[in-house]
Design a protein around this motif. Sequence first.
Motif, PDB file in Angstrom:
ATOM      1  N   ILE A 163     -24.661  -0.453 -22.529  1.00 13.21           N
ATOM      2  CA  ILE A 163     -24.211  -1.851 -22.503  1.00 13.21           C
ATOM      3  C   ILE A 163     -25.384  -2.781 -22.797  1.00 13.21           C
ATOM      4  CG2 ILE A 163     -23.342  -3.688 -21.007  1.00 13.21           C
ATOM      5  CD1 ILE A 163     -21.618  -1.610 -19.609  1.00 13.21           C
ATOM      6  N   GLY A 164     -26.531  -2.481 -22.222  1.00 12.83           N
ATOM      7  CA  GLY A 164     -27.713  -3.294 -22.476  1.00 12.83           C
ATOM      8  C   GLY A 164     -28.116  -3.272 -23.941  1.00 12.83           C
ATOM      9  N   LEU A 165     -28.068  -2.084 -24.554  1.00  6.63           N
ATOM     10  CA  LEU A 165     -28.390  -1.975 -25.978  1.00  6.63           C
ATOM     11  C   LEU A 165     -27.389  -2.761 -26.831  1.00  6.63           C
ATOM     12  CD1 LEU A 165     -29.271   1.821 -26.163  1.00  6.63           C
ATOM     13  CD2 LEU A 165     -30.854  -0.066 -26.561  1.00  6.63           C
ATOM     14  N   ALA A 166     -26.109  -2.635 -26.507  1.00 10.14           N
ATOM     15  CA  ALA A 166     -25.089  -3.360 -27.254  1.00 10.14           C
ATOM     16  C   ALA A 166     -25.271  -4.866 -27.106  1.00 10.14           C
ATOM     17  CB  ALA A 166     -23.697  -2.942 -26.773  1.00 10.14           C
ATOM     18  N   LEU A 167     -25.620  -5.297 -25.898  1.00  6.03           N
ATOM     19  CA  LEU A 167     -25.845  -6.721 -25.660  1.00  6.03           C
ATOM     20  C   LEU A 167     -27.047  -7.227 -26.462  1.00  6.03           C
ATOM     21  CD1 LEU A 167     -25.067  -9.261 -24.100  1.00  6.03           C
ATOM     22  CD2 LEU A 167     -26.536  -8.485 -22.225  1.00  6.03           C
ATOM     23  N   ALA A 168     -28.128  -6.455 -26.477  1.00  2.00           N
ATOM     24  CA  ALA A 168     -29.310  -6.846 -27.242  1.00  2.00           C
ATOM     25  C   ALA A 168     -28.982  -6.949 -28.729  1.00  2.00           C
ATOM     26  CB  ALA A 168     -30.439  -5.845 -27.018  1.00  2.00           C
ATOM     27  N   GLY A 169     -28.243  -5.967 -29.241  1.00  4.53           N
ATOM     28  CA  GLY A 169     -27.866  -6.002 -30.653  1.00  4.53           C
ATOM     29  C   GLY A 169     -26.948  -7.158 -30.979  1.00  4.53           C
ATOM     30  N   GLY A 170     -25.962  -7.394 -30.125  1.00 10.17           N
ATOM     31  CA  GLY A 170     -25.039  -8.495 -30.366  1.00 10.17           C
ATOM     32  C   GLY A 170     -25.727  -9.852 -30.333  1.00 10.17           C
TER      33      GLY A 170
ATOM     34  N   ILE B 189     -35.361  -2.041 -35.742  1.00 10.85           N
ATOM     35  CA  ILE B 189     -36.426  -2.686 -34.968  1.00 10.85           C
ATOM     36  C   ILE B 189     -36.111  -2.614 -33.477  1.00 10.85           C
ATOM     37  CG2 ILE B 189     -37.521  -4.899 -34.451  1.00 10.85           C
ATOM     38  CD1 ILE B 189     -37.363  -5.581 -37.384  1.00 10.85           C
ATOM     39  N   LEU B 190     -34.862  -2.918 -33.115  1.00 15.58           N
ATOM     40  CA  LEU B 190     -34.490  -2.849 -31.700  1.00 15.58           C
ATOM     41  C   LEU B 190     -34.560  -1.424 -31.167  1.00 15.58           C
ATOM     42  CD1 LEU B 190     -31.524  -5.380 -31.477  1.00 15.58           C
ATOM     43  CD2 LEU B 190     -33.726  -5.517 -30.297  1.00 15.58           C
ATOM     44  N   LEU B 191     -34.334  -0.438 -32.015  1.00 19.18           N
ATOM     45  CA  LEU B 191     -34.455   0.960 -31.588  1.00 19.18           C
ATOM     46  C   LEU B 191     -35.862   1.243 -31.081  1.00 19.18           C
ATOM     47  CD1 LEU B 191     -33.285   3.878 -31.461  1.00 19.18           C
ATOM     48  CD2 LEU B 191     -34.142   4.179 -33.797  1.00 19.18           C
ATOM     49  N   PHE B 192     -36.874   0.677 -31.753  1.00 17.72           N
ATOM     50  CA  PHE B 192     -38.258   0.911 -31.357  1.00 17.72           C
ATOM     51  C   PHE B 192     -38.695   0.013 -30.205  1.00 17.72           C
ATOM     52  CE2 PHE B 192     -38.352   2.388 -35.827  1.00 17.72           C
ATOM     53  CZ  PHE B 192     -38.854   3.664 -35.611  1.00 17.72           C
ATOM     54  N   VAL B 193     -37.965  -1.071 -29.982  1.00 12.58           N
ATOM     55  CA  VAL B 193     -38.359  -2.037 -28.954  1.00 12.58           C
ATOM     56  C   VAL B 193     -37.687  -1.744 -27.611  1.00 12.58           C
ATOM     57  CG1 VAL B 193     -38.231  -4.469 -28.282  1.00 12.58           C
ATOM     58  CG2 VAL B 193     -38.874  -3.847 -30.620  1.00 12.58           C
ATOM     59  N   MET B 194     -36.377  -1.455 -27.628  1.00 10.03           N
ATOM     60  CA  MET B 194     -35.625  -1.287 -26.391  1.00 10.03           C
ATOM     61  C   MET B 194     -35.765   0.133 -25.840  1.00 10.03           C
ATOM     62  SD  MET B 194     -34.458  -4.297 -26.103  1.00 10.03           S
ATOM     63  CE  MET B 194     -33.346  -4.098 -24.704  1.00 10.03           C
TER      64      MET B 194
ATOM     65  N   GLY C 109     -32.895 -10.931 -29.171  1.00 10.20           N
ATOM     66  CA  GLY C 109     -32.007 -10.048 -28.423  1.00 10.20           C
ATOM     67  C   GLY C 109     -32.732  -9.279 -27.342  1.00 10.20           C
ATOM     68  N   ALA C 110     -33.912  -8.741 -27.668  1.00 11.42           N
ATOM     69  CA  ALA C 110     -34.687  -7.984 -26.683  1.00 11.42           C
ATOM     70  C   ALA C 110     -35.158  -8.864 -25.544  1.00 11.42           C
ATOM     71  CB  ALA C 110     -35.885  -7.320 -27.360  1.00 11.42           C
ATOM     72  N   ALA C 111     -35.577 -10.089 -25.850  1.00 10.62           N
ATOM     73  CA  ALA C 111     -36.095 -10.989 -24.815  1.00 10.62           C
ATOM     74  C   ALA C 111     -35.005 -11.396 -23.839  1.00 10.62           C
ATOM     75  CB  ALA C 111     -36.723 -12.219 -25.461  1.00 10.62           C
ATOM     76  N   VAL C 112     -33.837 -11.746 -24.349  1.00 10.70           N
ATOM     77  CA  VAL C 112     -32.758 -12.195 -23.466  1.00 10.70           C
ATOM     78  C   VAL C 112     -32.330 -11.080 -22.518  1.00 10.70           C
ATOM     79  CG1 VAL C 112     -30.364 -12.971 -23.381  1.00 10.70           C
ATOM     80  CG2 VAL C 112     -31.930 -13.957 -25.059  1.00 10.70           C
ATOM     81  N   VAL C 113     -32.125  -9.874 -23.043  1.00 13.77           N
ATOM     82  CA  VAL C 113     -31.702  -8.762 -22.189  1.00 13.77           C
ATOM     83  C   VAL C 113     -32.771  -8.436 -21.153  1.00 13.77           C
ATOM     84  CG1 VAL C 113     -31.193  -6.294 -22.182  1.00 13.77           C
ATOM     85  CG2 VAL C 113     -30.134  -7.774 -23.874  1.00 13.77           C
TER      86      VAL C 113
END
Length: 503
Positions: free
Chosen positions: A84-91, A69-74, A114-118
């Motif tokens: 780093i941003g992707l890793a942060l969103a996933g974490g 899901i994050l792959l399609f969002v970020m 995760g997407a919203a915070v990043v």
Amino acid sequence: MYRLVLYSLAALALVALVLSVFGLVAPAPLELVVAFVVLLVVISAVDAAAQRLLHLPWRVESSAVTALILLFVMRPGLDVPALIGLALAGGLASISKYIIVWRGRHIFNPAAFGAAVVSIVGAFGAFEWLGTSASWWVGTPTMAIPVAVFGLFVLSRIERVRVVLVFLLIAVGAAVVRQVVEAQQLGVDLEVPAALSFAVLHSPYLFLGIFMVAEPLTSPPRRWQQFWVAALVGVLAGWPIVIGGLFTLGQERALLIGNLLALTFALRGSVRLTLERREFITPTAQELTFRARGKLRFLPGQYLELDVPHRHPDARGTRREFSIVSAPADLPTLRIAYKNGDQKHPSSYKRALAVAEPGTTLAVTGTWGDFLLPKGETPVLMLAAGIGVTPFVSQLRQLQADGVRRDIVLVYVASEASELAFREELEATGVPTVVFSRDEPTGLPAHWTWARGVRLDAAGLERAVPDIASRHTFISGPPRLIADLSPALQKAHSVTTDAFAGY
């Protein structure tokens, strides 16, 4: 559910990868591959660590679904800040599953969190170096049809088609109105068909609605509540509100607000059940009796989702839905029942449930459903096939506990008399009952009648219940039975179905 969503998202990712080779989506092929690897590794590592710390089984499907899901969002990227941003969103998405919870229930959709915070952090000057944010690149014409096709498989399984349609209608409608208003403010001509096409094909509403708004674990239990959540998210996503000139309450942030509304409706959490005993109630059906530890709420006729963790689960996963046999008045005692079914190729879930011993603790992840008796004095017909009688037992037990008498007729279909489950409980309610079985049940009370071996069909149902036109009919059984009875059911005052296909 997890496997179905996982396979659908994986297929979409492969489609996107092929399209990226021809430049038909924004990310490049290598960007997609690297982004997915980073997300999957980080999310899996955090999930594995958290679940080991909390003594929970690692759910690889959950980790993969969140990563996809994050792959399609970020916004994918190959430079260090983007990674780093992707890793942060996933974490953050993974951590939210264990930290931001209410009595074991997810408050926020993990990927949206995760997407919203990043994205919000990246909007502030001190964090401009973060090389990614929520871009929702999946909202492109070339991805619209694949998202709709694969999403339809998911929606049909979790029965959220109408909920997503409500979201889409409101989100698209709000987006079209917003475009028209903004065009007028700028003195630009804008045709409504063009605005409509842009809202449908150049926005992530399809993906957001199907794979995030419809997500069951952050949804409220009743259908009307799900409609309200879908409507709120649709308005906020279609017409994003700007906050401080830095970011908007659109897309994933709109979903987080919808999650809060869902929480106010639900206010329920994961409840632990301790197995007290199991017994065969017919030659082919078992009943499990539990004691609930925690605050469990349900209405007569609703179902629960039971989590049975076990090693090496097959493609059918570790969770199943069961109608509740007991009434709310019976709590903290809770009962479910199930048919043994296919003994040659049982699912790993069924094998694990079959060996659960008294004292075993399992978790209920939620209660759902609108298979509820209507208020008022409307006459009711309950039509059950085999173990499909379970929600009716709950409803009749609760009416009996409340001292309420209603005009109810029960039609009970079984392959043979020995397969009539919960017979003593049903007889005690005093509800007139017509039994359709090959052989005649012995010792029937005066208010029970046998249909003399006649196979139940539409004509037989009308003979058994001649006043069906005045009754609200509730039918619980396999889809084939519902189809066979449709000519008679069309004459009923109204019909509510609870179809199931086993597990």
